[in-house]
Design an enzyme around this catalytic site. Structure first.
Site, PDB file in Angstrom:
ATOM      1  N   GLU A  20      58.400  44.073  55.789  1.00 55.21           N
ATOM      2  CA  GLU A  20      58.523  42.617  55.931  1.00 55.21           C
ATOM      3  C   GLU A  20      58.265  42.213  57.388  1.00 55.21           C
ATOM      4  OE1 GLU A  20      61.743  40.440  53.971  1.00 55.21           O
ATOM      5  OE2 GLU A  20      62.169  39.572  55.929  1.00 55.21           O
ATOM      6  N   PHE A  21      57.520  41.120  57.543  1.00 55.41           N
ATOM      7  CA  PHE A  21      57.208  40.594  58.878  1.00 55.41           C
ATOM      8  C   PHE A  21      57.598  39.124  58.925  1.00 55.41           C
ATOM      9  CE2 PHE A  21      54.098  43.900  57.818  1.00 55.41           C
ATOM     10  CZ  PHE A  21      54.228  44.756  58.901  1.00 55.41           C
ATOM     11  N   PRO A  23      56.644  35.240  61.073  1.00 54.51           N
ATOM     12  CA  PRO A  23      55.597  34.618  61.890  1.00 54.51           C
ATOM     13  C   PRO A  23      56.011  34.564  63.367  1.00 54.51           C
ATOM     14  CG  PRO A  23      56.240  33.203  60.051  1.00 54.51           C
ATOM     15  CD  PRO A  23      57.260  34.286  60.132  1.00 54.51           C
ATOM     16  N   PRO A  24      55.258  35.189  64.273  1.00 49.58           N
ATOM     17  CA  PRO A  24      55.616  35.175  65.693  1.00 49.58           C
ATOM     18  C   PRO A  24      55.543  33.771  66.284  1.00 49.58           C
ATOM     19  CG  PRO A  24      54.006  36.888  65.218  1.00 49.58           C
ATOM     20  CD  PRO A  24      54.083  36.014  64.006  1.00 49.58           C
ATOM     21  N   ASP A 112      67.844  28.751  54.173  1.00 57.02           N
ATOM     22  CA  ASP A 112      69.025  28.407  54.962  1.00 57.02           C
ATOM     23  C   ASP A 112      68.863  26.993  55.484  1.00 57.02           C
ATOM     24  OD1 ASP A 112      70.643  30.658  54.795  1.00 57.02           O
ATOM     25  OD2 ASP A 112      69.342  31.750  56.179  1.00 57.02           O
ATOM     26  N   TYR A 152      72.248  39.733  46.665  1.00 58.73           N
ATOM     27  CA  TYR A 152      73.223  39.946  47.743  1.00 58.73           C
ATOM     28  C   TYR A 152      74.254  40.983  47.317  1.00 58.73           C
ATOM     29  CZ  TYR A 152      70.998  35.749  49.432  1.00 58.73           C
ATOM     30  OH  TYR A 152      70.052  34.848  49.854  1.00 58.73           O
ATOM     31  N   ASP A 174      78.308  35.077  41.671  1.00 58.31           N
ATOM     32  CA  ASP A 174      77.033  35.293  42.361  1.00 58.31           C
ATOM     33  C   ASP A 174      76.098  36.145  41.495  1.00 58.31           C
ATOM     34  OD1 ASP A 174      76.154  34.294  44.885  1.00 58.31           O
ATOM     35  OD2 ASP A 174      75.849  36.375  45.517  1.00 58.31           O
ATOM     36  N   GLN A 192      69.471  41.516  50.280  1.00 59.56           N
ATOM     37  CA  GLN A 192      69.909  41.259  51.651  1.00 59.56           C
ATOM     38  C   GLN A 192      70.182  42.610  52.318  1.00 59.56           C
ATOM     39  OE1 GLN A 192      69.902  39.555  54.130  1.00 59.56           O
ATOM     40  NE2 GLN A 192      71.316  37.870  53.719  1.00 59.56           N
ATOM     41  N   TYR A 284      62.837  45.876  56.563  1.00 60.90           N
ATOM     42  CA  TYR A 284      62.787  44.694  57.428  1.00 60.90           C
ATOM     43  C   TYR A 284      62.354  45.189  58.801  1.00 60.90           C
ATOM     44  CZ  TYR A 284      65.629  42.209  53.950  1.00 60.90           C
ATOM     45  OH  TYR A 284      66.089  41.610  52.804  1.00 60.90           O
TER      46      TYR A 284
HETATM   47  P1  FAD Z   1      70.063  30.738  45.840  1.00 59.95           P
HETATM   48  O1  FAD Z   1      69.614  31.813  44.947  1.00 59.95           O
HETATM   49  O2  FAD Z   1      69.761  29.369  45.440  1.00 59.95           O
HETATM   50  O3  FAD Z   1      71.644  30.954  45.995  1.00 59.95           O
HETATM   51  C1  FAD Z   1      72.412  30.585  47.137  1.00 59.95           C
HETATM   52  C2  FAD Z   1      73.902  30.620  46.809  1.00 59.95           C
HETATM   53  O4  FAD Z   1      74.245  29.517  46.028  1.00 59.95           O
HETATM   54  C3  FAD Z   1      74.383  31.824  46.028  1.00 59.95           C
HETATM   55  O5  FAD Z   1      75.693  32.109  46.426  1.00 59.95           O
HETATM   56  C4  FAD Z   1      74.406  31.332  44.635  1.00 59.95           C
HETATM   57  O6  FAD Z   1      75.324  32.075  43.878  1.00 59.95           O
HETATM   58  C5  FAD Z   1      74.813  29.907  44.820  1.00 59.95           C
HETATM   59  N1  FAD Z   1      74.210  29.003  43.818  1.00 59.95           N
HETATM   60  C6  FAD Z   1      73.095  28.269  43.989  1.00 59.95           C
HETATM   61  N2  FAD Z   1      72.827  27.544  42.903  1.00 59.95           N
HETATM   62  C7  FAD Z   1      73.777  27.835  42.024  1.00 59.95           C
HETATM   63  C8  FAD Z   1      74.043  27.394  40.736  1.00 59.95           C
HETATM   64  N3  FAD Z   1      73.262  26.509  40.102  1.00 59.95           N
HETATM   65  N4  FAD Z   1      75.112  27.916  40.124  1.00 59.95           N
HETATM   66  C9  FAD Z   1      75.903  28.795  40.737  1.00 59.95           C
HETATM   67  N5  FAD Z   1      75.717  29.236  41.955  1.00 59.95           N
HETATM   68  C10 FAD Z   1      74.665  28.765  42.603  1.00 59.95           C
HETATM   69  N6  FAD Z   1      65.502  32.302  54.468  1.00 59.95           N
HETATM   70  C11 FAD Z   1      64.447  31.603  54.978  1.00 59.95           C
HETATM   71  O7  FAD Z   1      64.649  30.485  55.471  1.00 59.95           O
HETATM   72  N7  FAD Z   1      63.188  32.130  54.968  1.00 59.95           N
HETATM   73  C12 FAD Z   1      62.908  33.345  54.428  1.00 59.95           C
HETATM   74  O8  FAD Z   1      61.752  33.767  54.427  1.00 59.95           O
HETATM   75  C13 FAD Z   1      63.979  34.096  53.871  1.00 59.95           C
HETATM   76  N8  FAD Z   1      63.757  35.316  53.316  1.00 59.95           N
HETATM   77  C14 FAD Z   1      64.797  35.985  52.718  1.00 59.95           C
HETATM   78  C15 FAD Z   1      64.551  37.213  52.076  1.00 59.95           C
HETATM   79  C16 FAD Z   1      65.576  37.912  51.473  1.00 59.95           C
HETATM   80  C17 FAD Z   1      65.287  39.207  50.768  1.00 59.95           C
HETATM   81  C18 FAD Z   1      66.907  37.401  51.518  1.00 59.95           C
HETATM   82  C19 FAD Z   1      68.044  38.156  50.898  1.00 59.95           C
HETATM   83  C20 FAD Z   1      67.171  36.184  52.156  1.00 59.95           C
HETATM   84  C21 FAD Z   1      66.137  35.460  52.754  1.00 59.95           C
HETATM   85  N9  FAD Z   1      66.336  34.233  53.382  1.00 59.95           N
HETATM   86  C22 FAD Z   1      65.288  33.529  53.914  1.00 59.95           C
HETATM   87  C23 FAD Z   1      67.689  33.681  53.476  1.00 59.95           C
HETATM   88  C24 FAD Z   1      68.021  32.768  52.275  1.00 59.95           C
HETATM   89  O9  FAD Z   1      67.203  31.626  52.311  1.00 59.95           O
HETATM   90  C25 FAD Z   1      69.473  32.382  52.398  1.00 59.95           C
HETATM   91  O10 FAD Z   1      70.290  33.489  52.160  1.00 59.95           O
HETATM   92  C26 FAD Z   1      69.905  31.196  51.569  1.00 59.95           C
HETATM   93  O11 FAD Z   1      71.196  30.781  52.023  1.00 59.95           O
HETATM   94  C27 FAD Z   1      70.027  31.460  50.071  1.00 59.95           C
HETATM   95  O12 FAD Z   1      68.804  31.594  49.478  1.00 59.95           O
HETATM   96  P2  FAD Z   1      68.727  32.121  47.959  1.00 59.95           P
HETATM   97  O13 FAD Z   1      67.344  32.055  47.517  1.00 59.95           O
HETATM   98  O14 FAD Z   1      69.468  33.374  47.821  1.00 59.95           O
HETATM   99  O15 FAD Z   1      69.553  30.922  47.278  1.00 59.95           O
END
Ligand code: FAD
Length: 459
Positions: A20-21, A23-24, A112, A152, A174, A192, A284
């Site tokens: 995984e990379f 963007p710089p 996030d 997670y 979750d 994660q 990562y």
């Molecule tokens: P979701 O799957 O939507 O879930 C987030 C939380 O909300 C979970 O606790 C879930 O249980 C809860 N939740 C959401 N909706 C519901 C629902 N309807 N019912 C019940 N519970 C719900 N961030 C970036 O900005 N850019 C990236 O490129 C990026 N890459 C990532 C790559 C990986 C492998 C991982 C693990 C994380 C990455 N992140 C990235 C971080 C990620 O965006 C954050 O962790 C964010 O807070 C949650 O994203 P998610 O897709 O897991 O969210």
């Protein structure tokens, strides 16, 4: 090709890995990332990811890098896409863009909150969570995309309390939500980062118990730097086993020792995971090369001396072109940029060299990738010199043909191909007469296709 199809077609016992990379921040950083990726991709990862900056801050750059990864570096590319600040039109623009560039893999995320905000806010006309995004991709794009989602092992950080753990109920919620993402059409989970391998293995088991059957790929982040490690694990609320804290405490001021420990720990974690029958590893890299490669070497998954490819160029990753194994001979000095330069030509060779009023007449679109070459030191030394007359220009071309210069603005290769030696003197004379050559092909007849001088590059 979809990553899930690659994983399903794995031979019994074979292990695959991915990088995984992100963007710089600077142009130089982007240039250097491509060079690094190129070296790392030579080890045949099954795919590489590029992240989507927090709050959509890198949208254009992520799209651009994803395109070049797929079509210049020629690696199966998975682009991350988040819902933060993304109304559905912007989501579709991103998806359409990667689709037209032959990319088939998306990591669908909620994202996030942008810097300075602590809560995720659904933008008007956008989605509230990754589940909505997965549903949208499946309903609008059918089966075209392979969809990955985040998992997670310790529960999402929002569900982790001040004591550093999620309650059993929050953890189960979750997991149940993760299952909904898979049921909605995700076909792969990348996790994660974690440093307690038992927690990851329990997570996989718990997923299986509730009917999540797709592959779960562990996200491994090698420790490169003590402060960075603390920052990242603090942000993600990752549990750090006591023995890791103790080991790092003793060496935290010695960066080299921390790196070496990171490689050792990453290797041991991966060994344990592989021993439990999991055959996919996601590294990562934080855009760094050495630790990720060192771990893979320790595991015996790569060998420096065994970088091989089946064609003289890397096989195209673009879903619309991956079957191509023949190229026009006069493109042989552009092994990397060939696909991207011809991507929008709907007819060949008509598209570029034919009638400029034809709608298929293409423009060059890879200027950014060419920039590092324009800054190439050797090229600068050999070609960016004062020229006083036409004779000077002719002399420069002649010198290149005779092998006195090694670089050429028209070629990605280091010096001429061996076959050119057959006619280099004639080429020198032609250039001195004012016909400036940038390509050539000697007349040969009846030579074997494995001939080292004239056969090697023809397929
Ligand atoms: P979701 O799957 O939507 O879930 C987030 C939380 O909300 C979970 O606790 C879930 O249980 C809860 N939740 C959401 N909706 C519901 C629902 N309807 N019912 C019940 N519970 C719900 N961030 C970036 O900005 N850019 C990236 O490129 C990026 N890459 C990532 C790559 C990986 C492998 C991982 C693990 C994380 C990455 N992140 C990235 C971080 C990620 O965006 C954050 O962790 C964010 O807070 C949650 O994203 P998610 O897709 O897991 O969210």
């Amino acid at each position: 090709m979809k990553v899930i199809e690659k994983i399903h077609s794995l031979q019994e016992g074979k292990v695959v890995f991915s990088f995984e990379f992100f963007p710089p921040k600077t142009e130089d950083g982007v240039d250097n990332l491509f060079e690094r990726m190129d070296r790392m991709v030579a080890h045949n990862p099954s795919f590489c990811d590029i992240t989507w900056g927090a709050g959509g801050s890198t949208a254009d750059l992520t799209l651009d890098i994803a395109n070049k990864m797929q079509n210049i570096i020629s690696v199966e590319t998975m682009m991350h896409l988040t819902c933060t600040n993304m109304p559905v039109e912007k989501i579709d623009h991103a998806l359409q863009t990667i689709k037209s560039n032959g990319i088939q893999n998306v990591l669908a995320l909620r994202g996030d909150p942008p810097h300075g905000q602590d809560k995720f806010v659904q933008v008007e006309g956008g989605f509230s969570c990754a589940l909505d995004l997965v549903k949208h991709i499946r309903s609008k794009y059918g089966d075209y995309f392979g969809i990955t989602v985040a998992g997670y092992p310790e529960a999402h950080p929002d569900a982790i309390g001040n004591d550093g753990v999620a309650t059993p109920e929050a953890y189960q919620n979750d997991l149940a939500y993760l299952k909904r993402k898979v049921d909605a059409g995700a076909d792969l989970i990348v996790t994660q980062l974690f440093y307690d391998t038992d927690i990851f293995l329990k997570f996989v088991n718990d997923c299986r118990q509730i009917g999540i059957n797709c592959p779960i790929v562990p996200g491994i982040m090698p420790i490169n730097n003590y402060k960075g490690f603390l920052r990242m694990t603090g942000f993600c609320k990752t549990k750090i086993p006591a023995e890791i804290t103790a080991a790092l405490e003793a060496i935290k001021d010695n960066e080299e020792a921390v790196k070496a420990y990171g490689v050792h720990l990453g290797t041991e974690m991966c060994r344990k995971i592989l021993a439990h029958g999991i055959k996919t590893l996601h590294l990562y890299t934080l855009n760094m090369e050495k630790s990720a490669l060192a771990i893979l070497m320790n595991l015996g998954l790569i060998e420096e001396s065994k970088i091989s490819r089946s064609l003289p160029w890397r096989r195209p990753a673009n879903v619309f072109r991956f079957k191509e194994d023949v190229r026009p001979i006069f493109w042989s000095n552009r092994p990397k940029s060939y696909i991207t330069r011809t991507i929008v030509w709907d007819q060949f060779p008509h598209g570029r060299w034919g009638d400029s009023r034809n709608p298929s007449y293409g423009a060059l679109t890879d200027h950014q990738f060419m920039r590092p070459r324009a800054r190439d030191k050797k090229l600068q030394e050999e070609w960016a010199t004062p020229l006083k007359s036409i004779d000077d220009i002719q002399e420069k071309f002649k010198s290149y043909c005779l092998g006195k210069l090694r670089s050429s603005p028209w070629s990605e290769l280091d010096s001429l191909q061996p076959e050119t030696k057959i006619i280099h003197e004639q080429l020198g004379k032609i250039n001195l007469k004012g016909f400036l050559t940038i390509n050539s092909q000697p007349a040969v007849n009846g030579e074997r296709s494995d001939s080292p001088s004239v056969g090697k590059y023809k397929c």
